[in-house]
Structure formats: C-alpha cells, structure tokens
Write an enzyme that holds these catalytic residues in place. Structure first.
Site, PDB file in Angstrom:
ATOM      1  N   GLU A   1      -5.592  -4.982  10.391  1.00 47.12           N
ATOM      2  CA  GLU A   1      -4.570  -3.974  10.670  1.00 47.12           C
ATOM      3  C   GLU A   1      -4.910  -3.233  11.956  1.00 47.12           C
ATOM      4  O   GLU A   1      -5.702  -2.279  11.936  1.00 47.12           O
ATOM      5  CB  GLU A   1      -4.504  -2.963   9.518  1.00 47.12           C
ATOM      6  CG  GLU A   1      -4.167  -3.579   8.184  1.00 47.12           C
ATOM      7  CD  GLU A   1      -3.584  -2.547   7.227  1.00 47.12           C
ATOM      8  OE1 GLU A   1      -2.453  -2.729   6.802  1.00 47.12           O
ATOM      9  OE2 GLU A   1      -4.250  -1.542   6.948  1.00 47.12           O
TER      10      GLU A   1
ATOM     11  N   GLU B   1      -6.969   4.651   7.590  1.00 50.67           N
ATOM     12  CA  GLU B   1      -6.798   6.088   7.278  1.00 50.67           C
ATOM     13  C   GLU B   1      -8.034   6.641   6.582  1.00 50.67           C
ATOM     14  O   GLU B   1      -8.394   7.806   6.759  1.00 50.67           O
ATOM     15  CB  GLU B   1      -5.522   6.283   6.442  1.00 50.67           C
ATOM     16  CG  GLU B   1      -4.276   6.132   7.308  1.00 50.67           C
ATOM     17  CD  GLU B   1      -3.073   5.528   6.620  1.00 50.67           C
ATOM     18  OE1 GLU B   1      -2.985   5.564   5.380  1.00 50.67           O
ATOM     19  OE2 GLU B   1      -2.196   5.000   7.344  1.00 50.67           O
TER      20      GLU B   1
ATOM     21  N   HIS C   1      -9.541   1.079   4.578  1.00 49.40           N
ATOM     22  CA  HIS C   1      -8.292   1.289   5.315  1.00 49.40           C
ATOM     23  C   HIS C   1      -8.546   2.229   6.495  1.00 49.40           C
ATOM     24  O   HIS C   1      -9.363   3.147   6.398  1.00 49.40           O
ATOM     25  CB  HIS C   1      -7.223   1.872   4.383  1.00 49.40           C
ATOM     26  CG  HIS C   1      -5.867   1.880   5.017  1.00 49.40           C
ATOM     27  ND1 HIS C   1      -5.473   2.868   5.876  1.00 49.40           N
ATOM     28  CD2 HIS C   1      -4.847   0.999   4.946  1.00 49.40           C
ATOM     29  CE1 HIS C   1      -4.243   2.595   6.301  1.00 49.40           C
ATOM     30  NE2 HIS C   1      -3.841   1.469   5.745  1.00 49.40           N
TER      31      HIS C   1
ATOM     32  N   GLY D   1       2.221   2.212  10.847  1.00 46.44           N
ATOM     33  CA  GLY D   1       3.176   3.310  10.713  1.00 46.44           C
ATOM     34  C   GLY D   1       3.832   3.726  12.021  1.00 46.44           C
ATOM     35  O   GLY D   1       4.470   4.768  12.106  1.00 46.44           O
TER      36      GLY D   1
ATOM     37  N   ASN E   1       0.869  -1.185   0.000  1.00 44.87           N
ATOM     38  CA  ASN E   1       0.000   0.000   0.000  1.00 44.87           C
ATOM     39  C   ASN E   1       0.903   1.231   0.000  1.00 44.87           C
ATOM     40  O   ASN E   1       1.440   1.607   1.036  1.00 44.87           O
ATOM     41  CB  ASN E   1      -0.881  -0.043   1.254  1.00 44.87           C
ATOM     42  CG  ASN E   1      -1.713   1.218   1.429  1.00 44.87           C
ATOM     43  OD1 ASN E   1      -1.776   2.054   0.535  1.00 44.87           O
ATOM     44  ND2 ASN E   1      -2.342   1.352   2.592  1.00 44.87           N
TER      45      ASN E   1
ATOM     46  N   SER F   1       3.251  -2.157  10.429  1.00 44.98           N
ATOM     47  CA  SER F   1       4.697  -2.196  10.659  1.00 44.98           C
ATOM     48  C   SER F   1       5.353  -3.533  10.284  1.00 44.98           C
ATOM     49  O   SER F   1       6.299  -3.972  10.944  1.00 44.98           O
ATOM     50  CB  SER F   1       5.023  -1.816  12.109  1.00 44.98           C
ATOM     51  OG  SER F   1       4.551  -0.508  12.392  1.00 44.98           O
TER      52      SER F   1
ATOM     53  N   LYS G   1       0.233   4.238  -0.303  1.00 46.03           N
ATOM     54  CA  LYS G   1      -0.391   5.442   0.271  1.00 46.03           C
ATOM     55  C   LYS G   1      -0.096   6.645  -0.648  1.00 46.03           C
ATOM     56  O   LYS G   1       0.023   6.479  -1.849  1.00 46.03           O
ATOM     57  CB  LYS G   1       0.071   5.653   1.714  1.00 46.03           C
ATOM     58  CG  LYS G   1      -0.145   4.377   2.558  1.00 46.03           C
ATOM     59  CD  LYS G   1      -0.005   4.583   4.020  1.00 46.03           C
ATOM     60  CE  LYS G   1      -0.249   3.264   4.748  1.00 46.03           C
ATOM     61  NZ  LYS G   1      -0.184   3.369   6.195  1.00 46.03           N
TER      62      LYS G   1
HETATM   63  P1  PGA Z   1       2.695   0.272   7.770  1.00 48.14           P
HETATM   64  O1  PGA Z   1       1.256   0.488   7.082  1.00 48.14           O
HETATM   65  O2  PGA Z   1       3.267  -0.997   7.187  1.00 48.14           O
HETATM   66  O3  PGA Z   1       3.492   1.490   7.397  1.00 48.14           O
HETATM   67  O4  PGA Z   1       2.455   0.142   9.237  1.00 48.14           O
HETATM   68  C1  PGA Z   1       0.396  -0.588   6.840  1.00 48.14           C
HETATM   69  C2  PGA Z   1      -0.887  -0.101   6.226  1.00 48.14           C
HETATM   70  O5  PGA Z   1      -1.377   0.973   6.614  1.00 48.14           O
HETATM   71  O6  PGA Z   1      -1.458  -0.763   5.338  1.00 48.14           O
END
Ligand code: PGA
Length: 252
Positions: A168, A98, A96, A174, A9, A214, A11
């Site tokens: 997630e 976000e 997601h 993140g 992803n 992460s 982003k």
């Molecule tokens: P990350 O993000 O690996 O940077 O923690 C995962 C995601 O949001 O899909």
C-alpha cells in the site's frame, strides 16, 4: 494459480448497527453477483463478534485491524491475538501505514505482532509501502525491502502459507491517487523476488500479495489483472456493499 483475495479494511467506521447493515448488504450482493475472489471483512473490534455470527455459513472471512503482541496483562486498551480468535477472527491486519504513522509502530513492533498472530493461529495481512517523500527520493524499493525483511524476521517458510502481504503506497491511501498498474506491478514483482531470497521460490510463488490504495470497481480490473497483484486491501470503497463486491466482480 493464486486465488484473488479482496479484503475490506473498515478502519474506524461503523458502529454496531452500521456494521449489521453493511454485512447484510454485502451478503445480499454476494447472493446475486458472480465472482471467484475470496472476500475478507475487517470491521472494528466492537463489531467482530456480531460479524462472526452474521457471517456463519458464508465463505466470507473475518479479520481484525490490529492486535497487541503480548498474551495478556496490564496493557490498557489493547487486544490480544487469543481474544481475536475467541470472537471468530481468522485474519488480522498488521503494520498498516496508519498504525505506523499515527501510532508510531516500528518494523520491530510489527514483527512481534506478526509472530504472535501466527503462533495464535491468526493469518496476518501484513502491510508495507512507501510514503510520497520516499518515492520521490527514489527510496521506494529500499523502504519496501526493509519493511518486508524486518517484518518477517524469524517467520518460517511454513508459516508464510498463512501470511498475506499488502503493498500500500502511503501516497495512494485515501487520496484517490492510485498507483498505475505498472507502478504497482513493479513493486509487487520486487516483493516476490524478496520473498524468493528470504524463503525460496515456492513460498514466493504461493504468497498472496494484495495492492491497496484507492482501489475501486473502476480501477480494480486493470490493477488486479497484473501478474503479481493477487487481490486488494480496500479502505473507502469497502464501506458500501455494491462497490466492495464490484471490486471482487471486476477482479477477474
Ligand atoms: P483506501 O484505503 O482504499 O481508502 O485508499 C486502503 C487502506 O488503507 O487499506
């Protein structure tokens, strides 16, 4: 045996040139590294068409990061499922955290998007996961159950063959704070049990459930070694070809 699926992803990262460079790096890594996992990349909308051209002849799948549930019309700034199909997308990330927290997407909106994606022949990567507050309040399982159930309203058992679920935990996205393999496995098994009650055992056994939050090459082996963890949805670590492919290599 479910095949491991590693999705990147991206982003809101990489302009067109950045995307071309990253895809070329991924293809170089793929040519020299050995792994069994299926790879999917999800660049921003602006690079999808080029990504599709660059991925031709490879086994790497292409996905978008969002879409709107209407077919067309006065929805300024939105992108439809058929538009994604027309530039070669096979997958779309939906729900997601976000999108849920920053853009206010509800379970109901996400459900509409999942149904529309399926109707258009796109495969949703449907994200669920609790926040830190919810986990600390002992509500993680209730939240995940609600998100799974409400997100999949009116989705048929047959359609589930095209759905990937990504667990997630929001507190792990993140942050560098990874769920322990046991913590993640516990929720994955719970999601699979929920799928059994919604769609029956066969669907539950066959559904790919990814972990996200992460994930990096160093922790991928242990996480993806868990019985019910079938892959990863990767944010930060997918922005470099060697760490993205390193996750696939260590996925087993
Ligand atoms: P990350 O993000 O690996 O940077 O923690 C995962 C995601 O949001 O899909």
């Amino acid at each position: 045996m479910r095949r491991k699926v590693i999705a990147g992803n991206w982003k809101m990262n990489n302009d067109l040139n950045g995307a071309i460079n990253l895809i070329s790096g991924i293809k170089q890594e793929v040519a020299v590294k050995k792994f069994d996992a299926k790879l999917i990349i999800c660049p921003p909308f602006t690079s999808l068409e080029t990504a599709h051209e660059l991925l031709k002849g490879s086994n790497i799948g292409l996905g978008a990061q969002n879409m709107y549930f209407e077919e067309s019309g006065a929805f300024t700034g939105e992108i439809s499922a058929s538009m994604l199909k027309s530039v070669g997308c096979e997958y779309v990330i939906l729900g997601h955290s976000e999108r849920r927290t920053i853009f206010g997407e509800t379970d109901e909106i996400i459900n509409k998007k999942i149904k529309k994606a399926l109707l258009a022949g796109l495969k949703p990567i449907f994200c669920v996961g609790e926040t830190l507050d919810e986990r600390e309040a002992g509500a993680a399982f209730d939240v995940v159950k609600r998100q799974v159930k409400n997100g999949l309203v009116d989705v048929s058992a047959d359609e589930m063959a095209s759905v990937i679920i990504a667990y997630e935990p929001v507190w792990a996205i993140g942050t560098g704070k990874v769920a322990t393999p046991a913590q993640a496995q516990e929720v994955h098994a719970f999601i699979r049990a929920e799928l059994t009650s919604l769609f029956g055992e066969k669907v539950a056994e066959e559904t790919v459930i990814q972990y996200g939050g992460s994930v990096k090459p160093e922790n991928a082996g242990e996480l993806l070694g868990q019985k019910d963890i079938d892959g990863a949805l990767v944010g930060g670590a997918c922005l470099k070809a060697d760490s993205f492919i390193g996750i696939a290599v260590n996925a087993g």
